[in-house]
Design a protein around this motif. Structure first.
Motif, mmCIF file in Angstrom:
data_model
loop_
_atom_site.group_PDB
_atom_site.id
_atom_site.type_symbol
_atom_site.label_atom_id
_atom_site.label_comp_id
_atom_site.label_asym_id
_atom_site.label_seq_id
_atom_site.Cartn_x
_atom_site.Cartn_y
_atom_site.Cartn_z
ATOM 1 N N ALA A 93 19.438 -19.957 -34.598
ATOM 2 C CA ALA A 93 18.565 -20.237 -33.459
ATOM 3 C C ALA A 93 17.188 -19.606 -33.605
ATOM 4 N N ASP A 94 17.113 -18.433 -34.253
ATOM 5 C CA ASP A 94 15.818 -17.775 -34.421
ATOM 6 C C ASP A 94 15.061 -18.271 -35.649
ATOM 7 N N GLY A 95 15.663 -19.214 -36.385
ATOM 8 C CA GLY A 95 15.000 -19.784 -37.548
ATOM 9 C C GLY A 95 14.981 -18.892 -38.766
ATOM 10 N N GLU A 96 15.723 -17.780 -38.733
ATOM 11 C CA GLU A 96 15.671 -16.807 -39.819
ATOM 12 C C GLU A 96 16.750 -16.996 -40.876
ATOM 13 N N ARG A 127 19.454 -33.754 -36.248
ATOM 14 C CA ARG A 127 18.162 -34.415 -36.054
ATOM 15 C C ARG A 127 17.232 -33.627 -35.140
ATOM 16 N N ASP A 128 17.794 -32.906 -34.169
ATOM 17 C CA ASP A 128 16.982 -32.257 -33.140
ATOM 18 C C ASP A 128 16.979 -30.736 -33.258
ATOM 19 N N TRP A 129 17.243 -30.211 -34.455
ATOM 20 C CA TRP A 129 17.304 -28.763 -34.637
ATOM 21 C C TRP A 129 16.396 -28.360 -35.794
ATOM 22 N N HIS A 130 16.259 -27.054 -36.012
ATOM 23 C CA HIS A 130 15.289 -26.535 -36.974
ATOM 24 C C HIS A 130 15.445 -27.132 -38.374
ATOM 25 N N GLY A 131 16.672 -27.399 -38.777
ATOM 26 C CA GLY A 131 16.914 -27.885 -40.131
ATOM 27 C C GLY A 131 16.335 -29.250 -40.420
ATOM 28 N N ARG A 140 24.488 -22.372 -29.925
ATOM 29 C CA ARG A 140 23.740 -21.762 -31.023
ATOM 30 C C ARG A 140 23.035 -20.479 -30.608
ATOM 31 N N TYR A 141 22.847 -20.285 -29.312
ATOM 32 C CA TYR A 141 22.175 -19.085 -28.826
ATOM 33 C C TYR A 141 23.157 -17.961 -28.493
ATOM 34 N N SER A 142 24.428 -18.152 -28.815
ATOM 35 C CA SER A 142 25.410 -17.104 -28.540
ATOM 36 C C SER A 142 25.397 -16.016 -29.604
ATOM 37 N N GLY A 143 24.652 -16.215 -30.659
ATOM 38 C CA GLY A 143 24.560 -15.248 -31.751
ATOM 39 C C GLY A 143 24.241 -15.976 -33.037
ATOM 40 N N ARG A 144 24.331 -15.281 -34.150
ATOM 41 C CA ARG A 144 24.079 -15.916 -35.450
ATOM 42 C C ARG A 144 25.342 -16.658 -35.878
ATOM 43 N N VAL A 145 25.352 -17.957 -35.642
ATOM 44 C CA VAL A 145 26.553 -18.760 -35.905
ATOM 45 C C VAL A 145 26.255 -19.994 -36.764
ATOM 46 N N PRO A 146 25.313 -19.922 -37.709
ATOM 47 C CA PRO A 146 24.976 -21.135 -38.469
ATOM 48 C C PRO A 146 26.111 -21.659 -39.334
ATOM 49 N N ALA A 147 26.957 -20.765 -39.864
ATOM 50 C CA ALA A 147 28.052 -21.234 -40.716
ATOM 51 C C ALA A 147 29.056 -22.055 -39.918
#
Length: 219
Positions: free
Chosen positions: A29-32, A87-91, A158-165
């Motif tokens: 969510a933070d793009g990092e 489609r609607d997210w940072h990636g 996605r804003y609940s924490g770092r959950v990209p995996a």
């Protein structure tokens, strides 16, 4: 969220024989941070593997890794069937650059993201989804919560924490199902390449390789 007891039962440390693979790429969510997860068909159902994580990245870095993974899978005797992005997210910033290297990403909509969570949760409940033993799974499951819980478009928040995996895993599972359905209709692959997988040969997700458990052909 996902039933933790069933999730734990799906952990696999050995090599897993799979069919063609689908890759999903998700940005935190933070793009990092970014996570790349591959899903493939097995005799049991679906196997997912976290093939890479990056803290801090550039578009060129990620596209380069995707191209190398595509080439690795091709060299191992099968292919990367599709690359999935939200489609609607940072990636989604990866899409134009992927097109330049002959990879047409599948762009998931908001409804697709919700469907991805639903089909992944059901596969875990049914015991048809297995996964590698990366420590990131457990860490993210401890953080993750649901958005719109109990509603039509319930999905991982996605804003609940770092959950990209975790999000990438659901998109990879969804993309694999979409690819299988379209293959039956004769649709072309989103990642163009010559068919090189010998009949009857299944590649394997490896537990240790350059791609943190990349893929190689079964012996």
């Amino acid at each position: 969220m996902l039933p933790l007891d069933r999730w734990a039962a799906g952990a696999v440390e050995r090599d897993v024989a799979v069919g063609e693979a689908v890759l999903a790429v998700e940005v935190s969510a933070d793009g990092e941070d970014i996570a790349m997860v591959v899903a493939g068909r097995t005799t049991r159902g679906i196997h997912v593997q976290l093939v890479d994580e990056m803290a801090g990245f550039t578009v060129a870095d990620v596209v380069g890794k995707i191209v190398r993974l595509r080439d690795q899978l091709r060299g191992d005797g099968f292919g990367l069937a599709a690359v999935v992005l939200d489609r609607d997210w940072h990636g989604n910033v990866l899409a134009p650059e992927l097109m330049l290297v002959n990879i047409e990403p599948v762009l998931a909509t908001g409804a697709n993201v919700a469907s991805a969570y639903a089909v992944t949760r059901q596969a875990v409940r049914d015991g048809t989804l297995t996964h590698d033993v990366s420590g990131s799974w457990g860490q993210e499951l401890q953080l993750a919560t649901l958005r719109d819980e109990g509603k039509k478009f319930e999905c991982i928040d996605r804003y609940s924490g770092r959950v990209p995996a975790l999000v990438a895993m659901t998109l990879a599972v969804w993309g694999l199902g979409r690819y299988a359905a379209e293959s039956e209709l004769g649709a072309r692959k989103a990642v163009e390449e010559a068919p090189v997988n010998p009949r009857g040969t299944l590649p394997r997700f490896k537990t240790k390789q350059d791609w943190k458990g990349g893929v190689s052909r079964a012996s």
